[in-house]
Design a protein around this motif. Structure first.
Motif, PDB file in Angstrom:
ATOM      1  N   ASP A  50       1.424   0.485 -43.852  1.00  0.00           N
ATOM      2  CA  ASP A  50       2.173  -0.757 -43.690  1.00  0.00           C
ATOM      3  C   ASP A  50       2.529  -1.209 -42.318  1.00  0.00           C
ATOM      4  O   ASP A  50       2.729  -2.230 -41.855  1.00  0.00           O
ATOM      5  CB  ASP A  50       3.636  -0.756 -44.619  1.00  0.00           C
ATOM      6  N   ILE A  51       2.866   0.022 -41.551  1.00  0.00           N
ATOM      7  CA  ILE A  51       3.408  -0.060 -40.177  1.00  0.00           C
ATOM      8  C   ILE A  51       2.189  -0.816 -39.178  1.00  0.00           C
ATOM      9  O   ILE A  51       2.089  -1.573 -38.495  1.00  0.00           O
ATOM     10  CB  ILE A  51       3.862   1.094 -39.552  1.00  0.00           C
ATOM     11  N   GLY A  52       0.912  -0.106 -39.486  1.00  0.00           N
ATOM     12  CA  GLY A  52      -0.451  -0.685 -38.992  1.00  0.00           C
ATOM     13  C   GLY A  52      -0.480  -2.187 -39.399  1.00  0.00           C
ATOM     14  O   GLY A  52      -0.871  -2.976 -38.368  1.00  0.00           O
ATOM     15  N   ASP A  53      -0.269  -2.688 -40.500  1.00  0.00           N
ATOM     16  CA  ASP A  53      -0.330  -3.912 -40.923  1.00  0.00           C
ATOM     17  C   ASP A  53       0.634  -4.822 -40.120  1.00  0.00           C
ATOM     18  O   ASP A  53       0.248  -5.806 -39.700  1.00  0.00           O
ATOM     19  CB  ASP A  53      -0.073  -4.126 -42.477  1.00  0.00           C
ATOM     20  N   LEU A  54       1.866  -4.280 -40.084  1.00  0.00           N
ATOM     21  CA  LEU A  54       2.800  -5.068 -39.391  1.00  0.00           C
ATOM     22  C   LEU A  54       2.434  -5.354 -37.756  1.00  0.00           C
ATOM     23  O   LEU A  54       2.696  -6.387 -37.356  1.00  0.00           O
ATOM     24  CB  LEU A  54       4.238  -4.331 -39.448  1.00  0.00           C
ATOM     25  N   LEU A  55       1.993  -4.247 -37.175  1.00  0.00           N
ATOM     26  CA  LEU A  55       1.633  -4.450 -35.832  1.00  0.00           C
ATOM     27  C   LEU A  55       0.382  -5.301 -35.749  1.00  0.00           C
ATOM     28  O   LEU A  55       0.477  -5.902 -34.763  1.00  0.00           O
ATOM     29  CB  LEU A  55       1.030  -2.899 -35.482  1.00  0.00           C
ATOM     30  N   PHE A  56      -0.481  -5.264 -36.599  1.00  0.00           N
ATOM     31  CA  PHE A  56      -1.493  -6.533 -36.563  1.00  0.00           C
ATOM     32  C   PHE A  56      -0.868  -7.814 -36.676  1.00  0.00           C
ATOM     33  O   PHE A  56      -1.321  -8.603 -35.857  1.00  0.00           O
ATOM     34  CB  PHE A  56      -2.568  -6.204 -37.599  1.00  0.00           C
ATOM     35  N   TYR A  57      -0.044  -8.000 -37.507  1.00  0.00           N
ATOM     36  CA  TYR A  57       0.945  -9.347 -37.736  1.00  0.00           C
ATOM     37  C   TYR A  57       1.353  -9.662 -36.311  1.00  0.00           C
ATOM     38  O   TYR A  57       1.427 -10.819 -35.689  1.00  0.00           O
ATOM     39  CB  TYR A  57       1.588  -9.445 -38.831  1.00  0.00           C
ATOM     40  N   ALA A  58       1.886  -8.740 -35.834  1.00  0.00           N
ATOM     41  CA  ALA A  58       2.907  -8.915 -34.585  1.00  0.00           C
ATOM     42  C   ALA A  58       2.065  -9.254 -33.531  1.00  0.00           C
ATOM     43  O   ALA A  58       2.347  -9.778 -32.690  1.00  0.00           O
ATOM     44  CB  ALA A  58       3.805  -7.653 -34.300  1.00  0.00           C
ATOM     45  N   ALA A  59       1.027  -8.171 -33.330  1.00  0.00           N
ATOM     46  CA  ALA A  59       0.144  -8.628 -32.366  1.00  0.00           C
ATOM     47  C   ALA A  59      -0.437  -9.803 -32.196  1.00  0.00           C
ATOM     48  O   ALA A  59      -0.651 -10.579 -31.049  1.00  0.00           O
ATOM     49  CB  ALA A  59      -1.213  -7.559 -32.123  1.00  0.00           C
ATOM     50  N   LEU A  60      -0.960 -10.478 -33.190  1.00  0.00           N
ATOM     51  CA  LEU A  60      -1.394 -11.678 -33.277  1.00  0.00           C
ATOM     52  C   LEU A  60      -0.383 -13.002 -32.856  1.00  0.00           C
ATOM     53  O   LEU A  60      -0.620 -13.715 -32.148  1.00  0.00           O
ATOM     54  CB  LEU A  60      -1.868 -12.273 -34.852  1.00  0.00           C
ATOM     55  N   GLY A  61       0.931 -12.417 -33.224  1.00  0.00           N
ATOM     56  CA  GLY A  61       2.094 -13.376 -32.886  1.00  0.00           C
ATOM     57  C   GLY A  61       2.230 -13.221 -31.530  1.00  0.00           C
ATOM     58  O   GLY A  61       2.600 -14.468 -30.980  1.00  0.00           O
ATOM     59  N   VAL A  62       2.283 -12.130 -30.804  1.00  0.00           N
ATOM     60  CA  VAL A  62       2.390 -11.844 -29.435  1.00  0.00           C
ATOM     61  C   VAL A  62       1.422 -12.896 -28.828  1.00  0.00           C
ATOM     62  O   VAL A  62       1.829 -13.662 -27.633  1.00  0.00           O
ATOM     63  CB  VAL A  62       2.456 -10.420 -28.954  1.00  0.00           C
ATOM     64  N   VAL A  63       0.271 -12.482 -29.015  1.00  0.00           N
ATOM     65  CA  VAL A  63      -0.871 -12.979 -28.070  1.00  0.00           C
ATOM     66  C   VAL A  63      -1.004 -14.694 -28.295  1.00  0.00           C
ATOM     67  O   VAL A  63      -0.987 -15.331 -27.305  1.00  0.00           O
ATOM     68  CB  VAL A  63      -2.307 -12.538 -28.414  1.00  0.00           C
ATOM     69  N   VAL A  64      -1.098 -15.003 -29.675  1.00  0.00           N
ATOM     70  CA  VAL A  64      -1.257 -16.279 -29.699  1.00  0.00           C
ATOM     71  C   VAL A  64      -0.020 -17.038 -29.334  1.00  0.00           C
ATOM     72  O   VAL A  64      -0.110 -18.131 -28.606  1.00  0.00           O
ATOM     73  CB  VAL A  64      -1.592 -16.675 -31.285  1.00  0.00           C
ATOM     74  N   GLY A  65       1.141 -16.743 -29.841  1.00  0.00           N
ATOM     75  CA  GLY A  65       2.450 -17.525 -29.549  1.00  0.00           C
ATOM     76  C   GLY A  65       2.829 -17.178 -28.121  1.00  0.00           C
ATOM     77  O   GLY A  65       2.942 -18.429 -27.481  1.00  0.00           O
ATOM     78  N   GLY A  66       2.522 -16.270 -27.416  1.00  0.00           N
ATOM     79  CA  GLY A  66       2.715 -15.946 -26.039  1.00  0.00           C
ATOM     80  C   GLY A  66       1.896 -17.062 -25.137  1.00  0.00           C
ATOM     81  O   GLY A  66       2.443 -17.578 -23.976  1.00  0.00           O
TER      82      GLY A  66
END
Length: 272
Positions: A50-66
Motif C-alpha cells: 500500500d505504501i508503494g501505491d501511495l508513493l506512486f500516487y504522490a509522485a504523480l501529484g508532485v511531478v504533474v502538479g509541481g
C-alpha cells in the motif's frame, strides 16, 4: 564572503543521456518517503505494498502538479511561446504550491480507494515530505537557482552569472528550514498519536512561516518581479493562504479524537 561551489548540474553523462542532480534529488525524496512510510504503515493498517501505491500516487501529484503550478504561476508567457518547455522538468521550474495541490488530490484519491479518512492520511504523509523538500532545495542550489538579495553577511556568496555581489544563499536557507527543521519537528511530534489534523496543520503553518521568512531575502523571479508595494513576491502571495489554512486546521484538530489505527465509522462506509 564565501565562494559558490563549482558543482556541475549534470551528475552523470552516459553517451547522449544526462542525469541531472536536480532529478536525482527527487529520487532521494521519494525513496526517503517510501522508507519512512513503511516504518509507520501499521498506524493506518496499511501494508508495505500500500505504501508503494501511495508513493506512486504522490509522485504523480508532485511531478504533474509541481510542473503545472510553475507554468501557471511563474512561466505562462514562456509556455505560450514554447509549449514543449512544459516537459523540461530537468531544468528546474517546479512549484511547491502546485506540487502540494497535486499531492492533496492524489491523497484524496488514495484515501477513497483505501476507505481512509482524508486528514488521517495527510497526517501520515506530512512527516514524510520534508526530506524531499530539502533535497529539492539542494537541487535548486546546484542548478544556480533561487538567488538571494545582495548581502554583506559572512556566508553570502556571488551567484554564477549574476555579477560579483555576494548574495544570500536562499536555497540553502530553505533546505535548512523546510527540510531539516520541518522534518525534525513533524517526525518527533508524530511519534505518538495526535489529534486528527494537527500534524497536517503544523506542516502548512510551519512551511508557510519558513517560506515567508525566506521570501524577504530571496530575489523574485526576474520575469515576474515584485507583485505589489515593491516587496511582495508571488511566493508570499501563494504562501499566506497556507498559513491561514494551517491555523484553521490546527484549531479544528482540537475538537477531534486522538487515534492510532484506522477504524470503521459505522454507517458511513469510511474509516476514521
Amino acid at each position: 564572503m564565501m565562494q559558490y561551489p563549482q558543482i556541475d548540474p549534470v551528475a552523470i553523462t552516459i553517451g547522449p543521456l544526462q542525469v541531472h542532480w536536480y532529478g536525482l534529488m527527487y529520487v532521494v525524496g521519494f525513496v526517503a518517503a517510501w522508507w519512512l512510510g513503511r516504518r509507520r504503515a501499521h498506524r493506518l493498517g496499511l501494508s508495505h505494498d500500500d505504501i508503494g501505491d501511495l508513493l506512486f500516487y504522490a509522485a504523480l501529484g508532485v511531478v504533474v502538479g509541481g510542473r503545472l503550478g510553475y507554468v501557471l504561476f511563474y512561466g505562462m508567457e514562456r509556455f505560450l511561446a514554447d509549449p514543449l518547455w512544459l516537459f523540461n522538468v530537468w531544468e528546474g521550474g517546479m512549484s511547491f504550491h502546485g506540487g502540494l495541490a497535486g499531492v492533496l488530490i492524489a491523497a484524496l484519491l488514495f484515501a477513497r480507494r483505501q476507505r481512509l479518512a482524508f486528514f488521517r492520511l495527510t497526517d501520515f504523509i506530512a512527516p514524510l515530505v520534508p526530506i524531499g523538500l530539502g533535497a529539492g532545495r539542494l537541487g535548486n542550489f546546484i542548478n544556480h537557482e533561487l538567488p538571494g538579495r545582495v548581502s554583506e553577511l559572512p556566508w553570502a556568496m556571488p551567484f554564477p552569472h549574476m555579477g560579483p555581489e555576494p548574495r544570500h544563499p536562499s536555497a540553502l536557507y530553505e533546505f535548512a528550514l523546510e527540510g531539516v527543521v520541518l522534518f525534525a519537528v513533524l517526525w518527533w511530534l508524530s511519534r505518538s498519536p495526535r489529534r486528527t489534523g494537527l500534524i497536517s496543520g503544523l506542516f502548512l503553518l510551519l512551511y508557510g512561516v519558513f517560506r515567508l521568512a525566506v521570501e524577504f531575502v530571496r530575489l523574485p523571479d526576474a520575469h515576474i518581479g515584485f507583485i505589489a508595494f515593491g516587496w511582495v513576491t508571488m511566493g508570499m502571495l501563494l504562501t499566506l493562504p497556507m498559513i491561514i489554512a494551517g491555523l484553521v486546521l490546527i484549531g479544528w484538530s482540537r475538537r477531534q479524537a486522538v487515534g492510532e489505527k484506522r477504524s470503521r465509522v459505522l454507517g458511513s462506509g469510511g474509516r476514521a
